[in-house]
Design an enzyme around this catalytic site. Sequence first.
Site, short mmCIF file in Angstrom:
data_model
loop_
_atom_site.label_atom_id
_atom_site.label_comp_id
_atom_site.label_asym_id
_atom_site.label_seq_id
_atom_site.Cartn_x
_atom_site.Cartn_y
_atom_site.Cartn_z
CG ASP A 38 -2.11 1.11 1.24
OD1 ASP A 38 -1.98 1.97 -0.03
OD2 ASP A 38 -2.71 1.26 2.24
CG ASP B 126 -3.33 3.67 -3.02
OD1 ASP B 126 -4.42 2.99 -3.62
OD2 ASP B 126 -3.39 4.58 -2.20
CD GLU B 127 -5.55 -1.06 -1.03
OE1 GLU B 127 -5.08 -1.78 -0.13
OE2 GLU B 127 -6.71 -0.41 -1.06
#
Length: 469
Positions: A11, A105-106
Site C-alpha cells: 500500500d 496504490d495497493e
Amino acid sequence: MRADPTILHVDLDAFFAAVEQRDKPSLRGKPVVVGGVGGRGVVATASYEARAFGVRSAMSTAEARSRCPHAAFLTGRFDAYREVSGTVMRLLRELSPLVEPLSLDEAFVDLAAAGLDDVSVAGVTEVARRLKRDLHEATGGLHGSVGIGTSKLVAKIASDLEKPDGLVVVPPGTERDLLRPMRVTVIPGVGPATAERLRRVGVHTVAELERISEDELVRVVGQAHGKGLYRMARADDDRPVVAEREAKSVSVEDTYDTDLVDRRLLEGLLDRQAAKVTERLRKARLSGRTVTVKVRLHDFSTHTRSLTLAAPTDNTRTVARLARTLIAEVDTSGGVRLLGVGVSGLADWIQEDLFGDTEEAADTADEPLAEEAIARVTRGRPWSPGMDVEHATHGPGWVWGSGRGRVTVRFETAETRPGPVKTFSTDDPDLVPRPRGRYDVPPDTPEAGVPEAGVPEAGVAAPDDATPL
C-alpha cells in the site's frame, strides 16, 4: 489457510499527496491535501504532515481547511497517479505473475507463484525489503508499506500496522493472536452499520467477536455476512490472489457549488453524464445492463435508483433516457448537491433488445435545456490548483492559485529546487496546460527539496489578486 506467509499486500503511503510532494519541491515536508478544493469538496488523500492536524480522507474540504489552513489544497493530477501506479504494478509483476490490483496504490502479490527458494519468515522479509527499495527507486522517492501473511486478511491488516514505510510479516500460527485485540472494524465488510449491530450485543473487539457463536452472528447480521464474519474472526481466509480484476461498473458523478432545483437543468446534466459514461464503456469495449442514478439532496440524504435492461448497451441515448426516468422517482424540489450516473452488469458484447422500448432520449438541442445554466454549473476553474502548466518565458510549473482574473504559478518541477512564484492574467497566451512526460523526471540530486531563501511557501502570503491554495 496457507502454511507459509506467501501473500503480500503493498500500500503506497499517502499516495496522491506523495506524488504531489515528489513533483513539487516546495511542498516536501509540508501539509498537502488532495481532493475537491471547493466549498463542497471532499479530501481524497492527505499527507502525513496534514494528518498530524487531524485531516483525514473523506473529510469535507471545509473542515480540512479549518484544521489545517496552511496546507496546500490541490485538485489532483490523475494522469500522474496512473503513471506512477503503472510503474509500481509492473514492478510487482516482475516479482510474481499473480498480482491483484485493488486500486491505483495497493495490490496483493502471491509469493507462492514467484518461485522463491525460501518462503520462511526470514526469506519473505528479505524479498519485501528488496521490493521496498526497488519501489522507492522506481517511483522517484515514494514509500510503500508492506504486510505479509498466510491470507489476504492478515497481509492487508499487517501492511497498515507500521505506516508509513512499514514492513510487517506475521508468522504462521500467530494470526489469531494478532487479530484478537483489534477493533471489529478491522475485518473487511464491518462498516458503521455492522459495527453498531455488533456493539448492541457487546462486541467491540475481534476477541469478543470470536466468542460469539455462528448462529448468533447469523441472527445479528444475517446469513451470508454472519458466516463470513465467523470465519474471519478466526483468521480463516482462503481467498486466492486473482490476477485479473474486472471492472464492476462505470460511473460519473459531480458535486455542485449551489443546490440545483430546475428539473430541465438536472436532466441536461444527466444527459452529459450519460454521454461520459457511455464514452468510457465504448473505449473499454464494454456494455452494461443496469443503469443507476445517484442523487444527494440539500439535506445530505443520498438516494439511488436503478433499472435493468434485457440486454447490455453502450448507447448514450438509452442510458440518458433511463437516467431521466429514474430521477423522476426522487423528490428534488429541495435542491440537489450531487448527481451521478452509473452503468453496471458489464459485458464485453452488445445486443440491443429489438423488441424493447425504442423511445430515445431527446437531443439536448431539440429542447430548451438551459445550456448556459448547464455550462455555469459544470465548468471548473480554468486553472485548477496543482495542475501542470508551462510558460513560454519561465518554463514549466504548477498552478498555485487563481481568482479575480489572475493565476499564480510556481515555477518548479520534480528535478529542480523550489522555484519562484509569479502571477499572470488568466488569458495570458504564453501560459498553457502542460502534458506530463516532458519535465516530470524524479529527482536524483541530494539538494532537491532544499528551500531557497526568500521563496514564499504554497498557501502562505498569496498575492492579493489570487485565491491561495
